[in-house]
Scaffold this motif. Structure first.
Motif, PDB file in Angstrom:
ATOM      1  N   SER A  94       0.832  -1.212   0.000  1.00 27.46           N
ATOM      2  CA  SER A  94       0.000   0.000   0.000  1.00 27.46           C
ATOM      3  C   SER A  94       0.862   1.255   0.000  1.00 27.46           C
ATOM      4  O   SER A  94       0.475   2.276  -0.572  1.00 27.46           O
ATOM      5  CB  SER A  94      -0.978  -0.005   1.167  1.00 27.46           C
ATOM      6  OG  SER A  94      -0.288   0.076   2.399  1.00 27.46           O
ATOM      7  N   TYR A  98      -0.417   0.215  -4.165  1.00 27.45           N
ATOM      8  CA  TYR A  98      -1.275  -0.931  -4.468  1.00 27.45           C
ATOM      9  C   TYR A  98      -2.548  -0.886  -3.632  1.00 27.45           C
ATOM     10  O   TYR A  98      -2.539  -0.396  -2.498  1.00 27.45           O
ATOM     11  CB  TYR A  98      -0.550  -2.247  -4.161  1.00 27.45           C
ATOM     12  CG  TYR A  98       0.478  -2.650  -5.185  1.00 27.45           C
ATOM     13  CD1 TYR A  98       0.171  -3.579  -6.180  1.00 27.45           C
ATOM     14  CD2 TYR A  98       1.766  -2.121  -5.161  1.00 27.45           C
ATOM     15  CE1 TYR A  98       1.115  -3.975  -7.116  1.00 27.45           C
ATOM     16  CE2 TYR A  98       2.718  -2.510  -6.095  1.00 27.45           C
ATOM     17  CZ  TYR A  98       2.379  -3.435  -7.063  1.00 27.45           C
ATOM     18  OH  TYR A  98       3.314  -3.813  -7.983  1.00 27.45           O
ATOM     19  N   GLU A  99      -3.627  -1.393  -4.197  1.00 21.85           N
ATOM     20  CA  GLU A  99      -4.898  -1.555  -3.484  1.00 21.85           C
ATOM     21  C   GLU A  99      -5.198  -3.037  -3.352  1.00 21.85           C
ATOM     22  O   GLU A  99      -4.826  -3.832  -4.211  1.00 21.85           O
ATOM     23  CB  GLU A  99      -6.034  -0.888  -4.257  1.00 21.85           C
ATOM     24  CG  GLU A  99      -5.929   0.609  -4.330  1.00 21.85           C
ATOM     25  CD  GLU A  99      -7.079   1.210  -5.119  1.00 21.85           C
ATOM     26  OE1 GLU A  99      -7.849   0.461  -5.758  1.00 21.85           O
ATOM     27  OE2 GLU A  99      -7.200   2.439  -5.096  1.00 21.85           O
ATOM     28  N   ARG A 101      -7.892  -6.134  -3.253  1.00 16.22           N
ATOM     29  CA  ARG A 101      -9.226  -6.558  -3.676  1.00 16.22           C
ATOM     30  C   ARG A 101      -9.415  -8.010  -3.253  1.00 16.22           C
ATOM     31  O   ARG A 101      -8.765  -8.903  -3.790  1.00 16.22           O
ATOM     32  CB  ARG A 101      -9.385  -6.431  -5.188  1.00 16.22           C
ATOM     33  CG  ARG A 101      -9.316  -4.975  -5.626  1.00 16.22           C
ATOM     34  CD  ARG A 101      -9.659  -4.795  -7.066  1.00 16.22           C
ATOM     35  NE  ARG A 101      -9.486  -3.392  -7.421  1.00 16.22           N
ATOM     36  CZ  ARG A 101      -9.286  -2.975  -8.637  1.00 16.22           C
ATOM     37  NH1 ARG A 101      -9.230  -3.843  -9.634  1.00 16.22           N
ATOM     38  NH2 ARG A 101      -9.135  -1.693  -8.887  1.00 16.22           N
ATOM     39  N   VAL A 115      -3.629  -4.612  -6.638  1.00 18.43           N
ATOM     40  CA  VAL A 115      -3.712  -3.942  -7.931  1.00 18.43           C
ATOM     41  C   VAL A 115      -3.055  -2.571  -7.828  1.00 18.43           C
ATOM     42  O   VAL A 115      -3.338  -1.805  -6.912  1.00 18.43           O
ATOM     43  CB  VAL A 115      -5.191  -3.790  -8.362  1.00 18.43           C
ATOM     44  CG1 VAL A 115      -5.301  -3.100  -9.701  1.00 18.43           C
ATOM     45  CG2 VAL A 115      -5.877  -5.144  -8.378  1.00 18.43           C
ATOM     46  N   LYS A 117      -2.862   0.997  -9.502  1.00 19.44           N
ATOM     47  CA  LYS A 117      -3.684   1.815 -10.393  1.00 19.44           C
ATOM     48  C   LYS A 117      -2.959   2.128 -11.689  1.00 19.44           C
ATOM     49  O   LYS A 117      -1.803   2.526 -11.691  1.00 19.44           O
ATOM     50  CB  LYS A 117      -4.046   3.126  -9.706  1.00 19.44           C
ATOM     51  CG  LYS A 117      -5.029   2.986  -8.588  1.00 19.44           C
ATOM     52  CD  LYS A 117      -5.371   4.337  -8.001  1.00 19.44           C
ATOM     53  CE  LYS A 117      -6.305   4.201  -6.834  1.00 19.44           C
ATOM     54  NZ  LYS A 117      -6.579   5.488  -6.204  1.00 19.44           N
ATOM     55  N   GLY A 118      -3.668   1.903 -12.807  1.00 11.72           N
ATOM     56  CA  GLY A 118      -3.139   2.228 -14.114  1.00 11.72           C
ATOM     57  C   GLY A 118      -2.101   1.253 -14.657  1.00 11.72           C
ATOM     58  O   GLY A 118      -1.572   1.467 -15.733  1.00 11.72           O
ATOM     59  N   GLN A 119      -1.799   0.202 -13.916  1.00  9.89           N
ATOM     60  CA  GLN A 119      -0.801  -0.765 -14.364  1.00  9.89           C
ATOM     61  C   GLN A 119      -1.310  -2.187 -14.133  1.00  9.89           C
ATOM     62  O   GLN A 119      -0.923  -2.853 -13.177  1.00  9.89           O
ATOM     63  CB  GLN A 119       0.517  -0.554 -13.627  1.00  9.89           C
ATOM     64  CG  GLN A 119       1.147   0.790 -13.914  1.00  9.89           C
ATOM     65  CD  GLN A 119       2.506   0.913 -13.259  1.00  9.89           C
ATOM     66  OE1 GLN A 119       3.153  -0.061 -12.934  1.00  9.89           O
ATOM     67  NE2 GLN A 119       2.949   2.144 -13.071  1.00  9.89           N
ATOM     68  N   THR A 123      -0.330  -6.349 -11.319  1.00  8.72           N
ATOM     69  CA  THR A 123      -1.210  -7.000 -10.344  1.00  8.72           C
ATOM     70  C   THR A 123      -0.550  -8.248  -9.773  1.00  8.72           C
ATOM     71  O   THR A 123       0.037  -9.047 -10.497  1.00  8.72           O
ATOM     72  CB  THR A 123      -2.549  -7.376 -10.993  1.00  8.72           C
ATOM     73  OG1 THR A 123      -3.185  -6.171 -11.424  1.00  8.72           O
ATOM     74  CG2 THR A 123      -3.458  -8.100 -10.026  1.00  8.72           C
TER      75      THR A 123
END
Length: 149
Positions: A94, A98-99, A101, A115, A117-119, A123
């Protein structure tokens, strides 16, 4: 410890031999894949070159290929619980943007995607599980898209 290092080196060499043997008979749409950039027993190199460290050790590495592409798969065993291991990895990820899910959440298993963002190629798919019945040790199977040359 020596056996684990030998096994990791052997797996890496065998995967390299397999890659070179498919080059002559492969189709023109085959892409060159770069397996794990460097092997360490307690860290994984992310797509951006930074190291993801964890409390545990890599006990297995596989380069998986299917119709969706090529993937690095690491199996990690840790002396901490799967909850503690996930918490530490998520904290580190984080901080890098990264997020998390959640895909599956049970008392003895936790499956999640991290994930960026934008990439979408960055992942990480993580499957945490308990190794023993008391939950004091954990196994993590971490999968990510292999880096292409």
């Amino acid at each position: 410890m020596r056996k684990i290092a030998l096994a990791l080196c052997s797996a890496f060499i065998l995967s390299a031999c397999q890659d070179s043997s498919t080059g002559s008979g492969g189709t023109s749409d085959d892409t060159a894949v770069k397996p794990a950039a460097s092997l360490s027993l307690n860290a994984i190199t992310l797509n951006d070159g930074n190291m993801l460290t964890f409390d545990g050790r890599i006990v297995r590495y596989d380069l998986r290929r299917n119709d969706r592409g090529s993937f690095d798969r690491y199996t990690v065993e840790s002396p901490v619980s799967h909850v503690e291991l996930e918490r530490a990895l998520f904290w580190e990820l984080s901080a890098r943007g990264y997020e998390r899910r959640e895909r599956r959440k049970e008392s003895d298993r936790y499956v999640v995607n991290y994930v960026l963002k934008g990439q979408p190629d960055a992942t990480l798919m993580a499957d945490y599980s308990r190794v023993d019945e008391h939950g004091a040790r954990a196994r993590l199977v971490l999968t990510r898209r292999a880096l292409e040359l």
